[in-house]
Design a protein around this motif. Structure first.
Motif, PDB file in Angstrom:
ATOM      1  N   GLN A  42       9.670 -25.021  -2.962  1.00 14.53           N
ATOM      2  CA  GLN A  42       8.345 -25.559  -3.324  1.00 14.53           C
ATOM      3  C   GLN A  42       7.736 -26.342  -2.165  1.00 14.53           C
ATOM      4  OE1 GLN A  42       8.177 -28.060  -6.867  1.00 14.53           O
ATOM      5  NE2 GLN A  42       9.870 -26.911  -7.761  1.00 14.53           N
ATOM      6  N   LEU A  43       8.555 -27.222  -1.577  1.00 12.06           N
ATOM      7  CA  LEU A  43       8.051 -28.046  -0.475  1.00 12.06           C
ATOM      8  C   LEU A  43       7.656 -27.163   0.703  1.00 12.06           C
ATOM      9  CD1 LEU A  43      10.555 -31.073  -0.451  1.00 12.06           C
ATOM     10  CD2 LEU A  43       8.308 -30.921  -1.545  1.00 12.06           C
ATOM     11  N   ALA A  44       8.501 -26.173   1.006  1.00 10.47           N
ATOM     12  CA  ALA A  44       8.234 -25.303   2.154  1.00 10.47           C
ATOM     13  C   ALA A  44       6.936 -24.526   1.955  1.00 10.47           C
ATOM     14  CB  ALA A  44       9.412 -24.345   2.355  1.00 10.47           C
ATOM     15  N   LEU A  45       6.743 -24.011   0.745  1.00 11.93           N
ATOM     16  CA  LEU A  45       5.504 -23.258   0.490  1.00 11.93           C
ATOM     17  C   LEU A  45       4.279 -24.160   0.668  1.00 11.93           C
ATOM     18  CD1 LEU A  45       3.887 -20.817  -0.378  1.00 11.93           C
ATOM     19  CD2 LEU A  45       4.370 -21.389  -2.770  1.00 11.93           C
ATOM     20  N   ALA A  46       4.357 -25.366   0.124  1.00 10.19           N
ATOM     21  CA  ALA A  46       3.232 -26.302   0.277  1.00 10.19           C
ATOM     22  C   ALA A  46       3.009 -26.628   1.754  1.00 10.19           C
ATOM     23  CB  ALA A  46       3.500 -27.576  -0.525  1.00 10.19           C
ATOM     24  N   ASN A  47       4.087 -26.788   2.493  1.00  5.57           N
ATOM     25  CA  ASN A  47       3.963 -27.064   3.931  1.00  5.57           C
ATOM     26  C   ASN A  47       3.289 -25.904   4.658  1.00  5.57           C
ATOM     27  OD1 ASN A  47       5.160 -29.617   3.830  1.00  5.57           O
ATOM     28  ND2 ASN A  47       7.227 -28.841   4.242  1.00  5.57           N
ATOM     29  N   CYS A  48       3.702 -24.690   4.322  1.00  4.43           N
ATOM     30  CA  CYS A  48       3.122 -23.506   4.983  1.00  4.43           C
ATOM     31  C   CYS A  48       1.636 -23.380   4.658  1.00  4.43           C
ATOM     32  CB  CYS A  48       3.853 -22.243   4.554  1.00  4.43           C
ATOM     33  SG  CYS A  48       5.548 -22.154   5.163  1.00  4.43           S
ATOM     34  N   GLN A  49       1.295 -23.640   3.408  1.00  5.17           N
ATOM     35  CA  GLN A  49      -0.127 -23.562   3.018  1.00  5.17           C
ATOM     36  C   GLN A  49      -0.948 -24.609   3.763  1.00  5.17           C
ATOM     37  OE1 GLN A  49       0.631 -23.949  -1.186  1.00  5.17           O
ATOM     38  NE2 GLN A  49       0.542 -21.737  -1.535  1.00  5.17           N
ATOM     39  N   ASP A  50      -0.356 -25.780   3.956  1.00 10.18           N
ATOM     40  CA  ASP A  50      -1.091 -26.832   4.665  1.00 10.18           C
ATOM     41  C   ASP A  50      -1.162 -26.569   6.168  1.00 10.18           C
ATOM     42  OD1 ASP A  50      -1.656 -28.004   2.302  1.00 10.18           O
ATOM     43  OD2 ASP A  50      -0.478 -29.822   2.605  1.00 10.18           O
TER      44      ASP A  50
END
Length: 310
Positions: A42-50
């Motif tokens: 979850q954190l990684a996906l949010a990081n990639c989107q940002d």
DNA sequence: CCAGGTCAAGGGAGT
DNA sequence: ACTCCCTTGACCTGG
């Protein structure tokens, strides 16, 4: 000459907690143990989107150079990215970001942390180091960025063990066991203490052996000159890039900026003030200042008559 | 909501 | 032997 900044966008990161844009969502070990790679996903996906939001913000501001945080995938050494529940979306997002960056000429780089020790004799240390470097290569591959030092993975040699010759031989031996994805992108940076590696030493002991480029750091050079002037060291480093535009790092002393002699001279200032002399060489400048893109934009403003953003 | 304590990894340096 | 620092501060807990 493009100006860049590292890992954090202050303008977007300092929004209120729910709206903040950051690629540095992370967790401590205890949380990883209890919540595992599900949460890391979850954190990684949010990081990639940002990351996408930051690159688009950069483009809007005319900035064409950004260092990606190594914390984008928290605890990445403990799982295979491809097995994350959000992998399809992560992969898709990174492909979009990387292709967008390439299409507008926006340079993205990595700077893995100080625990990467390629000169080590300890197989465990080498395993950990290889693992970390390979993850950086994998993320660049997911971003569809070239396997050249245009998308550099930059590290320090990392140790001397009172015998730089032997340390560098180990570095080279271990380098050769890395994948093409990493080897093709790896660069080495000069150190900020005389006991470690000057630009000249990197040139002689690393570049001449395996041909990987040298990142010249202005601030570090003042602590470890290798008996070269700034211009000589910069140009020696620039000569190792084989057609790819060299990257240099620039920072100034926090101790002087804050007028506080108790701060160690190696520490970085909030902003940078002096004109950065590249001696006519076409290089990309990574500005390492605590205030990140704000420092970059202020530098540009101060020196507008002789500096461009990209 | 906030300040303060804490946090994976290896090596070097100061105490 | 112990502590802090380093690419790049961020997380978590107790108040």
């Amino acid at each position: 000459v493009a100006l860049g900044y590292a890992c954090i966008n202050m303008s977007l990161d300092s929004l209120n907690k729910n709206a903040k844009v950051t690629t540095n969502r992370s967790m401590i070990k205890k949380t990883f143990v209890s919540r595992g790679s599900q949460y890391a996903s979850q954190l990684a996906l949010a990081n990639c989107q940002d990351l996408f939001k930051i690159v688009k913000w950069n483009e809007k501001m005319g900035i064409k150079f950004f260092r990606i945080s190594s914390e984008m995938f928290p605890w990445a050494s403990e799982y295979d990215i491809k097995t994350l529940p959000d992998y399809p979306e992560i992969r898709n997002t990174l492909e979009i970001v990387g292709k967008y960056a390439q299409s507008i000429g926006h340079r993205l780089t990595f700077h893995p942390g100080p625990f990467n020790k390629l000169p080590s004799d300890d197989p465990n240390v080498i395993n950990n180091t290889s693992r970390d470097l390979e993850i950086h290569g994998e993320v660049f591959d997911l971003l569809c960025l070239p396997q050249t030092p245009f998308a550099k993975i930059n590290i320090h040699v990392g140790a001397a063990y009172d015998d730089k010759g032997r340390a560098c031989k180990n570095f080279i031996r271990n380098f050769k066991n890395l994948s093409q994805s990493v080897r093709s992108r790896l660069t080495v940076e000069n150190d900020d203490k005389a006991s470690l590696y000057s630009t000249r030493e990197l040139y002689n002991m690393i570049y001449l052996e395996i041909g990987i480029p040298i990142v010249f750091d202005y601030h570090h050079h003042t602590f470890c000159t290798g008996d070269q002037t700034e211009q000589e060291a910069l140009e020696l480093a620039a000569s190792t890039w084989n057609g790819i535009k060299p990257v240099v790092h620039y920072s100034e002393s926090r101790s002087l900026e804050q007028k506080d002699p108790s701060i160690k001279p190696q520490a970085h200032s909030d902003y940078v003030y002096k004109y950065i002399n590249t001696y006519g060489n076409d290089v990309d400048i990574m500005i390492e200042a605590k205030e990140k893109e704000l420092a970059l934009l202020k530098y540009y403003k101060i020196h507008q008559d002789k500096v461009t953003l990209a």
